[in-house]
Design an enzyme around this catalytic site. Sequence first.
Site, short mmCIF file in Angstrom:
data_model
loop_
_atom_site.label_atom_id
_atom_site.label_comp_id
_atom_site.label_asym_id
_atom_site.label_seq_id
_atom_site.Cartn_x
_atom_site.Cartn_y
_atom_site.Cartn_z
N CYS A 1 0.93 -1.15 0.02
CA CYS A 1 0.10 0.07 -0.09
C CYS A 1 0.60 1.38 0.13
CB CYS A 1 -0.82 0.03 1.41
SG CYS A 1 -1.92 -1.46 1.13
N HIS B 1 -2.94 6.57 2.87
CA HIS B 1 -3.46 5.37 2.43
C HIS B 1 -5.03 5.03 2.81
CE1 HIS B 1 -4.04 1.38 1.14
NE2 HIS B 1 -3.74 0.91 2.27
N ASN C 1 -10.36 -0.59 0.13
CA ASN C 1 -8.87 -0.37 0.17
C ASN C 1 -8.31 -0.87 -1.24
OD1 ASN C 1 -6.15 -0.61 0.64
ND2 ASN C 1 -6.51 -1.56 2.53
N1 ACO Z 1 -18.26 -8.51 9.75
C1 ACO Z 1 -18.66 -8.96 11.25
N2 ACO Z 1 -17.94 -9.27 12.22
C2 ACO Z 1 -16.45 -9.31 11.77
C3 ACO Z 1 -15.86 -9.08 10.54
C4 ACO Z 1 -16.87 -8.74 9.58
N3 ACO Z 1 -16.48 -8.33 8.35
N4 ACO Z 1 -14.69 -9.53 10.61
C5 ACO Z 1 -14.40 -9.80 12.09
N5 ACO Z 1 -15.77 -9.76 12.63
C6 ACO Z 1 -15.56 -10.07 14.05
C7 ACO Z 1 -14.53 -10.95 14.49
O1 ACO Z 1 -14.79 -12.23 14.19
C8 ACO Z 1 -14.42 -10.57 16.09
O2 ACO Z 1 -15.51 -11.43 16.45
P1 ACO Z 1 -15.43 -11.95 17.80
O3 ACO Z 1 -14.97 -11.18 18.97
O4 ACO Z 1 -16.55 -12.91 18.16
O5 ACO Z 1 -14.22 -12.89 17.86
C9 ACO Z 1 -15.02 -9.32 16.06
O6 ACO Z 1 -15.44 -8.88 14.94
C10 ACO Z 1 -13.67 -8.30 16.23
O7 ACO Z 1 -12.68 -8.76 15.24
P2 ACO Z 1 -11.38 -8.11 14.92
O8 ACO Z 1 -10.51 -8.87 14.05
O9 ACO Z 1 -10.90 -7.74 16.44
O10 ACO Z 1 -12.03 -6.63 14.50
P3 ACO Z 1 -11.46 -5.29 14.76
O11 ACO Z 1 -12.00 -4.45 15.58
O12 ACO Z 1 -9.74 -5.26 14.78
O13 ACO Z 1 -11.51 -4.78 13.02
C11 ACO Z 1 -10.37 -4.37 11.27
C12 ACO Z 1 -10.91 -5.38 12.06
C13 ACO Z 1 -11.18 -3.49 10.60
C14 ACO Z 1 -9.59 -5.27 9.85
C15 ACO Z 1 -9.43 -3.56 11.93
O14 ACO Z 1 -8.48 -4.58 12.45
C16 ACO Z 1 -8.45 -2.84 11.20
O15 ACO Z 1 -8.96 -1.96 10.67
N6 ACO Z 1 -7.19 -3.15 10.86
C17 ACO Z 1 -6.27 -2.44 9.93
C18 ACO Z 1 -6.28 -3.36 9.00
C19 ACO Z 1 -6.32 -2.82 7.36
O16 ACO Z 1 -6.89 -1.86 7.30
N7 ACO Z 1 -5.97 -3.76 6.78
C20 ACO Z 1 -5.75 -3.46 5.33
C21 ACO Z 1 -4.68 -3.84 4.62
S1 ACO Z 1 -3.31 -3.45 5.03
C22 ACO Z 1 -3.23 -1.87 4.64
O17 ACO Z 1 -4.10 -1.41 3.76
C23 ACO Z 1 -2.18 -1.00 5.24
#
Ligand code: ACO
Length: 332
Positions: free
Chosen positions: A114, A251, A281
């Site tokens: 990214c 990004h 993204n």
């Molecule tokens: N829909 C519903 N529930 C979901 C989903 C979904 N799509 N995805 C995960 N969950 C659930 C999980 O199973 C978990 O449930 P549980 O508590 O029962 O186990 C709960 O939601 C929380 O999951 P987490 O993975 O801890 O969710 P988090 O709050 O961390 O959010 C996210 C996930 C949005 C990916 C976050 O970690 C984030 O923003 N990370 C940044 C990563 C990113 O943007 N990556 C893109 C590629 S890298 C880049 O571009 C730099």
Amino acid sequence: MNSKARITAIGSYVPNKIMSNDDLEKIVDTSDEWIVQRTGMKERRIAAENEFTSTLCIRAVNDLIKRYGVNIQDVDMIIVPTTTSDFAIPSTASMIQDAFGIPEAGAIDVNAACAGLTYGLHLANCLITSGLHRKVLVIAGETLSKVTDYTDRTSCVLFGDGAGAMLVEYDAEQPSFLSYIQDTKGSSGKHLYRTALRNEWYGEPLRDSEKMVQNGREVYKWATRTVPEGMEKLLEQANIKMKDLNWFVPHSANLRMIESICEKKGFPIEKVLTSMVYYGNTSSASIVLALDLAVKDGRVTQDDVLLLIGFGGGFTYTGLIVKWGVPSNIKE
Ligand code: ACO
């Protein structure tokens, strides 16, 4: 920074097919509410079966030519930041050279995940400022939908497809590039990957996946710590105060992460340009897509001062402060 390069034109392209949060609800156990709250995303674009990264990049270059009426036959280097090249060999850049019949250009793909667009712009500036090149095309493009695991709800809601092109030319009088920073934390590679020839990480088995695998929490923690530090370094180097920035263009990984970065820095969210709400993204393409949306609707104008930061897989990031060099009154 003693730059001799100016950004002179921009173009973009996204595929026609829209995948909304409602569409995703039909594929995995998720909801519009969860996706909007955690990521800010409402839709993303999905390439057709016969559309690849080169297809999107070529259309982005056509858009640039049409809007600015520029000649690209004398481009002497084509740089394509991408993680989703059509082929491992040849490079997507060489396919673009062929599509436009550019006679004497170098052609390379750059994989910096990214951070691709900001690395591509930095390389273009270095090549031109060194005196060895005069005109460089940087085209960031991705067809991430082709490498997204649509059974993994934690990642499939994030990614989309698109491409954007920028022309960088020799101009010692009105250079665009004011400051530059970079950093890499290679030890975190296992937190965001797609396997190729290896499926272990220094002896530790990885999920053998040609699709994107990520540990979202690790990405989030790293980005919300390093991006604010990077902003500070860039401003210091350019001797610019945060209040004098017209726009911050990080990004577009997800809106929640960007809001947290802005909160840490006390930077107004109204001065942030993003592309994730309707495009998801798009990795290396996200910054140029955000910029072009704002150029088209007149928010970004000539001489605006922009802080760009690309960050992602590696983990690696690059940031630039640039003075927007593209005249606003050309064939828009
Ligand atoms: N829909 C519903 N529930 C979901 C989903 C979904 N799509 N995805 C995960 N969950 C659930 C999980 O199973 C978990 O449930 P549980 O508590 O029962 O186990 C709960 O939601 C929380 O999951 P987490 O993975 O801890 O969710 P988090 O709050 O961390 O959010 C996210 C996930 C949005 C990916 C976050 O970690 C984030 O923003 N990370 C940044 C990563 C990113 O943007 N990556 C893109 C590629 S890298 C880049 O571009 C730099």
